[in-house]
Design an enzyme around this catalytic site. Sequence first.
Site, PDB file in Angstrom:
ATOM      1  CG  HIS A 278      -1.601   1.298   1.469  1.00  0.00           C
ATOM      2  ND1 HIS A 278      -2.891   1.538   1.058  1.00  0.00           N
ATOM      3  CD2 HIS A 278      -1.182   2.449   2.070  1.00  0.00           C
ATOM      4  CE1 HIS A 278      -3.229   2.774   1.394  1.00  0.00           C
ATOM      5  NE2 HIS A 278      -2.208   3.339   2.015  1.00  0.00           N
ATOM      6  CD  GLU A 279       2.098   3.520   3.729  1.00  0.00           C
ATOM      7  OE1 GLU A 279       2.408   4.601   3.200  1.00  0.00           O
ATOM      8  OE2 GLU A 279       1.074   3.380   4.433  1.00  0.00           O
ATOM      9  CG  HIS A 282       0.856   6.383  -1.045  1.00  0.00           C
ATOM     10  ND1 HIS A 282      -0.381   6.800  -1.491  1.00  0.00           N
ATOM     11  CD2 HIS A 282       0.641   5.825   0.177  1.00  0.00           C
ATOM     12  CE1 HIS A 282      -1.297   6.509  -0.580  1.00  0.00           C
ATOM     13  NE2 HIS A 282      -0.701   5.899   0.427  1.00  0.00           N
ATOM     14  CD  GLU A 358      -3.752   6.948   1.946  1.00  0.00           C
ATOM     15  OE1 GLU A 358      -3.519   5.725   2.023  1.00  0.00           O
ATOM     16  OE2 GLU A 358      -2.866   7.812   2.096  1.00  0.00           O
TER      17      GLU A 358
END
Length: 426
Positions: A278-279, A282, A358
Amino acid sequence: MARKIGVYAVIAYVLYGLFIYWYLFYFADTSLPFEYEGSQADPAVFLNARELSLSEEYSKVRNLLFFLSTPLEWLFYLLILLVGLSKAFKRWAEQSTRFKFFQTAIYFIWLSFFAFVATFPLSYISYSLAKTYNISTQTFSSWMKDELIDFWINYGIMVIVVSVLYWLMNKSRKRWWLYAWMLTIPFTLIMVFLQPIVIDPLYNDFYPLKDKELEQKILALADKADIPADHVFEVDMAEKTNALNAYVSGIGGNSRIVLWDTTLNRLNDNQILFIMAHEMAHYVKKHIYVGIAGYLLLSLAGLYATARIMNWAISRWGNEFKVDHVKDLRSLPLFLMILSMLMFAASPLTNFVSRYQESQADLYAIEMTKDPQAAITSFQELTRAGLSQVNPPLLVKIFRYGHPTMLERISALEEYEIKMRNENID
């Protein structure tokens, strides 16, 4: 007239506080829509009765503190102007030195000190609340150390910013806001670059991830995402909090993949890999650059609006504020108050964009890891660790949430899990 403005402002703040209290404690409905009851997004499924009760209590008080703190800042700056303290700060600075930069530094240390004292009670209540509900594990001395580091870092940066800002105001009465914005571009990039290697280590200790097997899994994931990374860092947070977190920060060669040790202690490898994916999303989707571009656009609009509003406010209430013109350093509390108001007004938009990003990152992570259960249980554990509301009130979501609610995130993952199952059957 100044006294009347001050009294009305205090009354308005009290009425606003009463409204927010009524909204959060009596009006807002945080119950789960019936179609989600019994699903993996239902907190009753993964939290016990005590955790459910504590999450509701903690969230309500924490949200109340949030909504009270920012308008308190506005009230503080307004009263500083009305009672003549801003004028006194400038007089003390001018009596101390004849050099403009040092006059600004002396003026701003007085303003910063009074602001620190005025906002300290709410900050301490917030700290005590987190300790009471076992979110924070930080001692008072450690917390005060972080508060003082915050104070001096902000002071050092703002002295330079304010000095340049008022120099521009004196050089160009009409276009100072444009020149100030132009300088924010390199300043913002420098701060983003320095954050992980200069500022963050002032608060916590960073060191290479001790679990080398997990590090190799994360680096393999980073390689799959075409992210250049040779190390994963872990940060010692267990002495400060029980909350969980992980992030990718910085730009260019100083970017870092970071895991809190609390995350390592409470999640298994598959859950951690989902969070790291997930990070990494970004980074892959250039969200940090989109964020910088959006911030710069909002800064341009904000500085322009601030310039116009300051001119109007001083022309109308200059006598009450004890300020003759915008370029006078005494107008700084007015500048900070207006800018803070505009930022608060823009937060629904910035939070909306952040929630969209997100959601993109969640989708990217689940498509990369193909492990919906690890993703769902990691969000459930994040909810438990932070005593978060799964379905917060609308105003809280609009003004506070830069992430989708846990209800939205977990239900989206459940839908993906069903989709995967159906595809495997086909």
